[in-house]
Design a protein around this motif. Structure first.
Motif, PDB file in Angstrom:
ATOM      1  N   PRO A  30       0.854  -1.195   0.000  1.00  0.00           N
ATOM      2  CA  PRO A  30       0.000   0.000   0.000  1.00  0.00           C
ATOM      3  C   PRO A  30       0.891   1.246   0.000  1.00  0.00           C
ATOM      4  CG  PRO A  30      -0.548  -1.476   1.809  1.00  0.00           C
ATOM      5  CD  PRO A  30       0.700  -2.004   1.193  1.00  0.00           C
ATOM      6  N   LEU A  31       0.473   2.260  -0.745  1.00  0.00           N
ATOM      7  CA  LEU A  31       1.296   3.470  -0.854  1.00  0.00           C
ATOM      8  C   LEU A  31       0.597   4.645  -0.184  1.00  0.00           C
ATOM      9  CD1 LEU A  31       2.699   3.220  -4.497  1.00  0.00           C
ATOM     10  CD2 LEU A  31       3.688   2.384  -2.368  1.00  0.00           C
ATOM     11  N   PRO A  32       1.380   5.612   0.297  1.00  0.00           N
ATOM     12  CA  PRO A  32       0.786   6.722   1.068  1.00  0.00           C
ATOM     13  C   PRO A  32       0.213   7.829   0.174  1.00  0.00           C
ATOM     14  CG  PRO A  32       3.141   6.993   0.938  1.00  0.00           C
ATOM     15  CD  PRO A  32       2.837   5.720   0.218  1.00  0.00           C
ATOM     16  N   THR A  33      -0.362   8.798   0.859  1.00  0.00           N
ATOM     17  CA  THR A  33      -0.826  10.021   0.197  1.00  0.00           C
ATOM     18  C   THR A  33       0.141  11.137   0.571  1.00  0.00           C
ATOM     19  OG1 THR A  33      -3.107   9.321   0.234  1.00  0.00           O
ATOM     20  CG2 THR A  33      -2.732  11.683   0.117  1.00  0.00           C
ATOM     21  N   LEU A  34       0.542  11.914  -0.421  1.00  0.00           N
ATOM     22  CA  LEU A  34       1.491  13.004  -0.139  1.00  0.00           C
ATOM     23  C   LEU A  34       1.297  14.161  -1.111  1.00  0.00           C
ATOM     24  CD1 LEU A  34       3.538  12.373  -2.619  1.00  0.00           C
ATOM     25  CD2 LEU A  34       4.650  10.848  -0.992  1.00  0.00           C
ATOM     26  N   LEU A  35       2.075  15.218  -0.922  1.00  0.00           N
ATOM     27  CA  LEU A  35       1.970  16.380  -1.807  1.00  0.00           C
ATOM     28  C   LEU A  35       2.864  16.184  -3.027  1.00  0.00           C
ATOM     29  CD1 LEU A  35       1.988  19.640   0.343  1.00  0.00           C
ATOM     30  CD2 LEU A  35       0.158  18.736  -1.094  1.00  0.00           C
ATOM     31  N   GLY A  36       2.288  16.317  -4.213  1.00  0.00           N
ATOM     32  CA  GLY A  36       3.111  16.144  -5.408  1.00  0.00           C
ATOM     33  C   GLY A  36       2.325  16.430  -6.672  1.00  0.00           C
TER      34      GLY A  36
END
Lengths: 148, 618
Positions: free
Chosen positions: B504-510
């Motif tokens: 599972p991958l995170p949520t981030l600013l990009g």
């Protein structure tokens, strides 16, 4: 072309607005392979294109084209301007305009559709693909689509 | 005095005898009476003097400032005691000098204006002796006194009384009274003046204290003003943009503590050998001097300024610095030029000018110095900041130009290339087989080369487009982004039968579009450089400040000697026959990661697969 949609019309007039002679010839070759009943009229810049459509200057005796193939990068008036002016002129604004260009730029695509281009095609580098594209343009706009 | 009476004889004395006795008695009584009278007069004079002394003391106690106090002392004493002349000396203990600070009448004023002084160790001076010994010295007749120093301004002095002004054990000065009658002063006078001198000493001490307190208050006020100025300068530094405006505001703030009529400052630009003069006050000759001047770092002027502040009256300074002529012609009479140093380098000067002849004094120079140090640092910082800003701007412009150039170049290169490809293919189509086998192979090479060039140009276009485009960062769900990338790679995955494992991958600013491309490039690489059965592991870990992501494959791996090279544009490790590609994919990955303030690297061994890591800030 089967011409079944407009039996009275034996010849289709297409206006190609393109400045590069190699591209002009290539398009002519593609149309030659595609359909014998097409007359390809060629103008080399944006100003001439408008004169042709308004039947002014040296274009008083030309027919009203059934479709326009428009390159974007043109001398004098560039393709985007020509497009905008055509689509503002009542008599000719209904003529389908297909943008045929080298540009893949998203901004060009967005902008031309905003100015009511009827379709946008990036010229394929491969000859076979190019031939196919020309054939399909002709088929779609002059045979499949019902126009007023 | 006792009352006595002559005893009388019991016998009858002769009348003559009796008369004689009576006469003597009367005479004695008369003498006694005279004595009584004199004593009474003495007592009444004593009372009178005491009253006067008390009155004088009372009047003095209400005067707190030294000068008015002493002038009142001499005036009052002269009037009330009907004296010829009175003056007061104060002892300057540090210098051992008695200064005449007040004197009665116009003579007193003249003496004071002459700044009349007597050295404490002067042998033949009554005043010096009184101060030295701490005793009152009385000279009843000056003509008989060898130590008497006649004063031509006081020709009628006949007797003199020098009373030390003592407080505790400290001699503050001397009260000197003179009269035009010799033997004028008796014991009573001595007692009276001694008493008065005590009061005067107390009053002087009070005045000293008052003065000290006032000086302390002044110092405090000045200190507060300086602090205020420094604070204002700090504020100015914080809000000002350019070195010019910082210096301008600082000099304006300075005006409250060091008044001036004109001000400017000079900045030395050694790189370009220019001195840049900026006027702070306007409409005067300093604004005439405003501008750029050639700067020769070897001049004496510069060496002089480098040594320390230059200040004083212009007419005295003008010979050493002839260019001050301009200032003199403009009306400036005194100047202060303060050097501004940073890192022991003279970077400029602060220039103040006054139209009046009163030159800047040491304390003002000190005040300017307090401001000069932080000001120099601030100016230097602003200058550096401006330089950095300029460099950054130039760099940004160059980058933009380069990106624009790459974009236009690759865009415009496409067209002739397409023509080449199209016409070779047309030739092949129309005339293929009409030449020999070699000709067909050559046609193939031409088309192949041209199409490859098209791919390279497209790659370059994509790469340069990264520099031009890019959306602002937004909250991006990496899981969704990865899903999109995998969907785009669906055909490749199916064709190669690749197995993809993903954490599972995170949520981030990009930038979601760029991150998708990043995943897509890394995963397609992992599949491309793989064994028969590609297997790709995608994972991530929170590393405190960063998210660490990885894409691990079971492929051919690579020699870490090339680990840096593979991220450069158009760098490839394999022939086209082995692995097709343009060598631009990883360069794009690097650019995307760096735009997100992350790092990208690879860990691998030949034949052992490769793991590409990259970080993105949380």
């Amino acid at each position: 072309m089967t011409d079944s949609q407009s039996p009275t019309k034996t010849l289709t007039n297409i206006l190609l607005v393109e400045d590069n002679p190699a591209d002009i010839r290539l398009t002519q070759e593609a149309f030659k392979e595609a359909n014998q009943n097409t007359i390809l009229h060629v103008v080399r810049d944006g100003a001439e294109a408008l004169e042709f459509l308004r039947q002014t200057g040296r274009f008083t005796a030309v027919p009203r084209p059934d479709m326009i193939l428009l390159d974007l990068n043109l001398p004098k008036k560039d393709g985007r301007q020509v497009l905008a002016e055509i689509k503002k002129t009542p008599d000719i604004k209904r003529i389908p305009i297909v943008i045929l260009t080298n540009s893949k730029a998203a901004e060009d695509i967005r902008q031309t559709y905003e100015h009511h281009a009827n379709s946008y095609i990036t010229k394929p580098a491969n000859l076979d693909e190019f031939m196919t594209v020309i054939k399909q343009i002709e088929q779609f706009w002059l045979s499949i689509v019902q126009l007023p | 005095m006792t009352q006595t009476r002559e005893p009388t004889s019991p016998k009858q004395a002769s009348s003559a005898e009796q008369i004689a006795v009576l006469t003597r008695t009367v005479q004695r009584l008369e003498a006694e009476l005279a004595t009584y009278k004199e004593t009474g007069a003495q007592i009444s004079r004593f009372a009178n003097q005491l009253r006067t002394a008390a009155e004088v003391s009372k009047q003095l106690s209400s005067i707190l400032e030294l000068d008015p106090l002493l002038s009142e002392v001499v005036t009052l004493l002269k009037e009330r005691f009907e004296l010829y002349h009175v003056h007061v000396y104060l002892l300057d203990g540090d210098d051992g000098i008695l200064r005449m600070v007040a004197g009665s009448g116009s003579v007193g004023e003249r003496l004071r204006d002459r700044r009349h002084t007597i050295a404490l160790d002067t042998e033949h001076s009554l005043v010096a002796r009184a101060a030295r010994d701490g005793y009152t010295i009385l000279v009843d007749d000056v003509s008989l006194e060898p130590d008497f120093m006649p004063n031509p301004l006081l020709p009628n002095t006949r007797c003199e009384l020098a009373v030390p002004l003592i407080l505790g054990r400290q001699v503050l000065g001397v009260l000197d009274v003179q009269d035009d009658r010799s033997y004028r002063f008796d014991q009573l006078d001595l007692a009276t003046f001694s008493s008065i001198s005590g009061h005067i000493a107390t009053a002087i001490q009070n005045a000293y204290l008052f003065e000290e307190q006032k000086a302390a208050e002044r110092e405090l006020r000045r200190y507060a003003e300086r602090l205020q100025s420094l604070h204002q300068i700090d504020q100015a530094i914080l809000t000002a943009q350019s070195p010019e405006s910082i210096a301008g505001k600082a000099i304006e703030c300075l005006k409250t503590i060091v008044p001036y009529h004109r001000a400017s400052f000079t900045m030395f630009d050694y790189e370009n050998s220019r001195a840049h003069v900026v006027s702070v006050t306007s409409g005067d000759e300093t604004s005439l001097m405003e501008g750029d001047y050639p700067l020769d770092p070897n001049t004496e002027t510069l060496a002089l300024i480098n040594k320390g502040p230059i200040f004083g009256a212009l007419d005295k300074l003008q010979p050493i610095l002839p260019f001050f002529n301009t200032l003199m012609n403009g009306g400036t009479r005194s100047i202060l030029i303060y050097p501004l140093h940073t890192h022991e380098k003279l970077m400029g000067t602060l220039n103040l000018g006054r139209d009046t002849a009163d030159a800047f004094d040491e304390s003002e120079v000190t005040a300017v110095g307090e401001i000069a140090a932080p000001l120099a640092i601030a100016i230097e910082q602003a200058r550096l900041y401006e330089q950095v800003k300029q460099h950054a701007q130039v760099l940004e412009e160059q980058n933009l130009e380069l990106a624009q150039f790459a974009y236009v170049a690759s865009h415009d290169l496409q067209e002739p290339l397409r023509i080449v490809v199209s016409y070779v293919q047309l030739l092949q189509r129309r005339y293929g087989g009409q030449f020999d086998e070699d000709a067909d192979l050559f046609f193939h090479y031409i088309v192949d080369g041209a199409l490859r060039m098209r791919d390279l140009i497209n790659g370059l276009l994509d790469y340069s487009y990264l520099g031009r485009s890019g959306s602002p960062f937004a909250v991006t769900n990496c899981h969704d982004v990865l899903a999109e990338a995998l969907a785009n790679l669906q055909v490749t995955i199916e064709e190669t039968g690749a197995i993809i494992h993903a954490d599972p991958l995170p949520t981030l600013l990009g930038d979601a579009v760029q991150l998708r491309q990043l995943w897509q490039n890394l995963i397609s690489n992992a599949i491309k450089f793989s064994a028969a059965q590609p297997e790709v592991f995608i994972g991530c870990r929170n590393d405190g400040q960063d998210w660490l992501f990885w894409v691990q494959d079971n492929g051919i791996g690579l020699d870490l000697e090339y680990a840096e090279r593979i991220f450069a544009i158009f760098q490839r490790l394999h022939t086209l026959e082995e692995y097709p590609g343009t060598g631009i994919g990883l360069a794009i990955c690097k650019k995307i990661v760096e735009r997100h303030n992350g790092r990208i690297w690879v860990e691998s061994q030949p034949g052992e697969g490769a793991t590409f890591y990259f970080t993105l800030p949380t």
